[in-house]
Design a protein around this motif. Structure first.
Motif, PDB file in Angstrom:
ATOM      1  N   PRO A   1       0.799  -1.227   0.000  1.00 35.77           N
ATOM      2  CA  PRO A   1       0.000   0.000   0.000  1.00 35.77           C
ATOM      3  C   PRO A   1       0.834   1.281   0.000  1.00 35.77           C
ATOM      4  N   GLY A   2       2.156   1.189   0.234  1.00 33.69           N
ATOM      5  CA  GLY A   2       2.996   2.384   0.198  1.00 33.69           C
ATOM      6  C   GLY A   2       2.886   3.245   1.436  1.00 33.69           C
ATOM      7  N   ASN A   3       3.522   4.411   1.396  1.00 31.48           N
ATOM      8  CA  ASN A   3       3.530   5.350   2.534  1.00 31.48           C
ATOM      9  C   ASN A   3       3.500   6.772   1.973  1.00 31.48           C
ATOM     10  N   ALA A   4       3.687   7.771   2.837  1.00 31.46           N
ATOM     11  CA  ALA A   4       3.596   9.163   2.367  1.00 31.46           C
ATOM     12  C   ALA A   4       4.704   9.492   1.366  1.00 31.46           C
ATOM     13  N   GLY A   5       5.854   8.852   1.527  1.00 31.88           N
ATOM     14  CA  GLY A   5       6.974   9.110   0.610  1.00 31.88           C
ATOM     15  C   GLY A   5       6.680   8.589  -0.779  1.00 31.88           C
ATOM     16  N   THR A   6       6.139   7.380  -0.861  1.00 30.97           N
ATOM     17  CA  THR A   6       5.841   6.809  -2.179  1.00 30.97           C
ATOM     18  C   THR A   6       4.600   7.473  -2.794  1.00 30.97           C
ATOM     19  N   ALA A   7       3.761   8.065  -1.941  1.00 31.76           N
ATOM     20  CA  ALA A   7       2.575   8.773  -2.460  1.00 31.76           C
ATOM     21  C   ALA A   7       2.985  10.037  -3.201  1.00 31.76           C
ATOM     22  N   ARG A   8       4.066  10.665  -2.730  1.00 34.41           N
ATOM     23  CA  ARG A   8       4.387  11.999  -3.250  1.00 34.41           C
ATOM     24  C   ARG A   8       5.511  12.024  -4.277  1.00 34.41           C
ATOM     25  N   ALA A   9       6.259  10.899  -4.409  1.00 30.42           N
ATOM     26  CA  ALA A   9       7.444  10.936  -5.271  1.00 30.42           C
ATOM     27  C   ALA A   9       7.072  10.865  -6.750  1.00 30.42           C
ATOM     28  N   ASP A  10       7.885  11.520  -7.583  1.00 33.11           N
ATOM     29  CA  ASP A  10       7.688  11.458  -9.035  1.00 33.11           C
ATOM     30  C   ASP A  10       7.817  10.020  -9.519  1.00 33.11           C
ATOM     31  N   GLY A  11       6.911   9.618 -10.376  1.00 34.38           N
ATOM     32  CA  GLY A  11       7.011   8.290 -10.991  1.00 34.38           C
ATOM     33  C   GLY A  11       6.444   7.167 -10.146  1.00 34.38           C
ATOM     34  N   LEU A  12       6.056   7.480  -8.898  1.00 35.11           N
ATOM     35  CA  LEU A  12       5.487   6.452  -8.022  1.00 35.11           C
ATOM     36  C   LEU A  12       4.019   6.774  -7.753  1.00 35.11           C
TER      37      LEU A  12
END
Ligand code: AMP
Ligand code: GLY
Length: 425
Positions: free
Chosen positions: A32-43
């Motif tokens: 499900p990811g986290n806040a970092g993967t939610a906001r990063a380019d390409g993710l």
């Protein structure tokens, strides 16, 4: 191509970040990811955890391949399910993942295939376990057989502590099913190192060496944690020792798994104890990359990870090499208030820097709350940097760490201390 990464920790953020840097990748979904993967380019995050739904998503979106970060879905058979649906996925099957999901399986496997490890006994019966302890004496190590999120090992310095650990697991059942069987093993003294390879079932491609810091507090004191920081390379693994680990551990494991009819495909992590006389013993296997070891290792990887995994999926890992940044990578974990026992959630995180060529703050236990990034797990962030040497990398990592703020933030000030000591020798 589009890819899918399963998991939500710092390791998965680093994996997704690295995969997304491949020029062939348009998007990496993280479930499900986290806040970092939610906001990063390409993710992009995907709010799914059930295997049938993930498989359906992979099929519909024409995901080129899926990479599994943590052990639980592997032990639960996600690879078997994806393969049955003819979806490409990188990780061991449920049967092969027993190297991590059952310590008794791993010990029995090592014994049968002549892989060096501590002498042991495995018990489901408390009486027999207590008798064995009486015969062996202390120090001695008691391990819950099953997955216990890093909490299933008691290093007992005296026999009464050892008996108490057996009672806690077998008699009182306080570790649940994971502790319904225990492995009791000889205590080993030495320096630990993490040795991680990619395996295609037949060939192994070693990743850069690394070393973790398991204890909560400076000077390796306090309770064990999932890992408070790591760096790569690990000077304890000299070139001679590296060859020996490949010869005595990695090759025999991969050959043994193939021979047993459960070929091992995926990341394979051997937790090693290097004793004073240079002998190596396997403490444990993990069927995944280490966390936080993955963060510094992947920051040093110059090769395209997509290409390496494609070779692994095609059985051709003998035809590729991995290229590494010659700099040192070092990662400092910033943990939540109350970690490891009762981490607090919901503290607002401030001062997060943008990634740079030589630094990346990977997220683990973070979530978005409106515009705020807040804590949502024990290990919150890993500040990961590259530097010309350990000292410089340390300095830079702590400069960044000092600018990040959240209520109750805990971190070690001495990540890399063993490498510094090795350099002084
Ligand atoms: P494991 O999950 O099996 O790697 O164990 C967790 C930690 O317990 C290791 O990282 C070591 O610090 C310690 N440990 C495990 N097995 C032994 C052993 N046989 N002797 C000494 N320490 C051990
Ligand atoms: N850092 C140790 C592990 O991932 O198991």
């Amino acid at each position: 191509m589009k890819l899918l990464v399963i998991g939500s920790g710092g390791r998965e953020h680093a994996l997704a970040w690295k995969l997304a840097r491949s020029p062939r990748v348009s998007r990496v979904f993280v479930a499900p990811g986290n806040a970092g993967t939610a906001r990063a380019d390409g993710l992009a995050n995907l709010a799914l955890t059930a295997v049938p739904e993930l498989a359906e998503f992979a099929r519909k979106e024409a995901i080129a391949f899926t990479v599994v970060g943590p052990e639980a879905p592997l032990a639960g058979g996600i690879v078997d399910a994806f393969r049955a649906a003819e979806l490409r996925i990188f990780g061991p099957t449920r049967a092969a993942a027993q190297l991590e999901s059952s310590k008794a399986f791993a010990k029995n496997f090592m014994t049968r295939h002549g892989i060096p490890t501590a002498a042991y006994g495995a018990f489901a019966d408390a009486r027999q376990a207590h008798d064995y302890l009486e015969r062996q004496g202390a120090p001695i190590v008691i391990k819950a057989d099953g997955l216990a999120a890093g909490k299933g090992v008691v290093v007992a310095l005296d026999v009464s502590q050892a008996h108490a650990a057996v009672d806690m697991m077998l008699t009182e059942g306080r570790m649940g099913a994971a502790g319904s069987r225990v492995v009791i093993e000889q205590y080993l003294d030495g320096e630990e190192a993490s040795f991680i390879v990619l395996s295609d079932g037949r060939h192994a491609l070693p990743l850069a060496t690394s070393q973790d810091h398991k204890r909560l507090l400076d000077g390796d004191r306090g309770p064990n944690t999932g890992g408070m920081g790591a760096y790569s390379p690990a000077p304890v693994i000299t070139p001679g020792l590296h060859a020996k680990v490949m010869r005595e551990v990695i090759h025999p494991v991969i050959a043994g798994m193939e021979k047993d009819g459960t070929p091992y495909v995926g990341f394979l992590y051997a937790g090693l104890m290097i004793t004073e006389d240079g002998s190596i013993k396997v403490l444990e296997f993990n069927c995944r990359m280490g966390d936080p070891e993955a963060q510094p290792i992947l920051l040093r990887l110059k090769s395209d990870l997509v290409l390496l995994i494609e070779h692994a999926l095609a059985g051709g890992l003998d035809q590729v090499e991995a290229e590494w940044d010659t700099r040192v990578a070092l990662g400092v974990v910033l943990a939540a208030h109350g970690y490891p026992d009762a981490p607090r959630k919901g503290d607002v995180i401030r001062g997060l820097p943008a990634p740079e060529e030589d630094s990346h703050v990977f997220h683990a236990g973070t979530a978005l709350n409106g515009k705020d990034v807040v804590t949502s797990g024990g290990r919150v962030l890993t500040v990961t940097v590259l530097g010309p040497d350990v000292r410089a990398a340390q300095r830079r990592a702590y400069e960044i760490a000092e600018r990040i703020r959240f209520e109750g933030m805990q971190f070690r000030r001495d990540i890399g201390h063993r490498a510094l000591a090795a350099g002084r020798k």
